[in-house]
Design an enzyme around this catalytic site. Structure first.
Site, PDB file in Angstrom:
ATOM      1  N   LYS A 156       0.858  -1.281   0.014  1.00 38.91           N
ATOM      2  CA  LYS A 156       0.175   0.044   0.023  1.00 38.91           C
ATOM      3  C   LYS A 156       0.986   1.322   0.072  1.00 38.91           C
ATOM      4  O   LYS A 156       0.620   2.291  -0.597  1.00 38.91           O
ATOM      5  CB  LYS A 156      -0.880  -0.045   1.244  1.00 38.91           C
TER       6      LYS A 156
ATOM      7  N   ASP B 114      -6.666   1.357   0.972  1.00 36.86           N
ATOM      8  CA  ASP B 114      -6.507   1.302   2.372  1.00 36.86           C
ATOM      9  C   ASP B 114      -8.068   0.857   2.900  1.00 36.86           C
ATOM     10  O   ASP B 114      -8.893   0.334   2.286  1.00 36.86           O
ATOM     11  CB  ASP B 114      -6.333   2.643   3.178  1.00 36.86           C
TER      12      ASP B 114
END
Length: 226
Positions: free
Chosen positions: A134, A152
């Site tokens: 991420k 997220d």
């Protein structure tokens, strides 16, 4: 067609590709200048801020880095400051001990292997301490203008709730978003989606009544009343 159950037991069906485009274009129109809410001045300070933002709010990270970056804004500065020095500035955010250790370690690696520059390749980024997929996606997207999608909790929830991209885990949702969002909209979609999930399509009670894309959304439990 992919489906996912809602808390009421009703099914969410996946949007068509035409609906995906409509949904993203609506968000773009509503928030054309969307950008990261983390404060940074360079790819390096962006990297540090994103690493610090794990399990912490952007506001709390910005409060910590406002003082930290005045003292240390390069890999050499951070290494000179050391773990204890960094910790003094970030001990108000979650996991600050581990984050202090990671920020110093990744800074040392940047000095030793990349001439103090942040690399623009996923493999190199993910090899740095504290940097996962991420975080790498955020850096590649913002600092290197690549068509990546950092998923997220907000984007994961939004993708499954709306039918934009249904998946059992963040990687499945990421791949679905990259596959389904038109290429010319993909890079900026990260910002449009995370802000929409953060402020409108909220976890406990989505504010459907003020969502500009509610007609396209497939969420069966829409609450259109204030």
């Amino acid at each position: 067609m992919a489906e996912k159950n809602t808390t009421s037991g009703k099914k969410v069906t996946a949007m068509s590709l035409a609906e995906v485009r409509d949904f993203i274009e609506i968000l773009a129109k509503e928030n054309p200048d969307a950008k990261s809410e983390l404060n940074y001045t360079s790819p390096y300070t962006l990297l540090v801020a994103v690493v610090l933002s794990a399990q912490a709010t952007d506001a709390s990270v910005n409060k910590a880095t406002e003082k930290l970056f005045k003292i240390a804004s390069t890999p050499a500065d951070i290494v000179a400051l050391g773990e204890d020095g960094v910790a003094q500035y970030i001990n108000s955010i979650g996991l600050w001990r581990a984050k202090s250790r990671n920020v110093v370690a990744l800074s040392q690696q940047l000095i030793e292997h990349y001439n103090s520059e942040v690399p623009g390749e996923r493999k190199a980024l993910e090899a740095l301490p504290g940097v996962g997929r991420k975080t790498a996606n955020v850096i590649l997207n913002i600092a290197f203008n690549q068509n990546t999608m950092a998923v997220d909790t907000h984007i994961f929830r939004l993708g499954n709730r709306t039918g934009l991209a249904i998946g059992k885990d963040v990687l499945a949702v990421e791949k679905a978003l990259v596959r389904r969002i038109p290429k010319e909209l993909l890079r900026d979609s990260h910002h449009w989606l995370i802000l929409h999930g953060r402020y409108i399509c909220k976890a406990r009670k989505p504010e459907c009544w003020r969502c500009p894309a509610t007609e396209v959304c497939h969420y069966p439990d829409k609450n259109l009343v204030v």
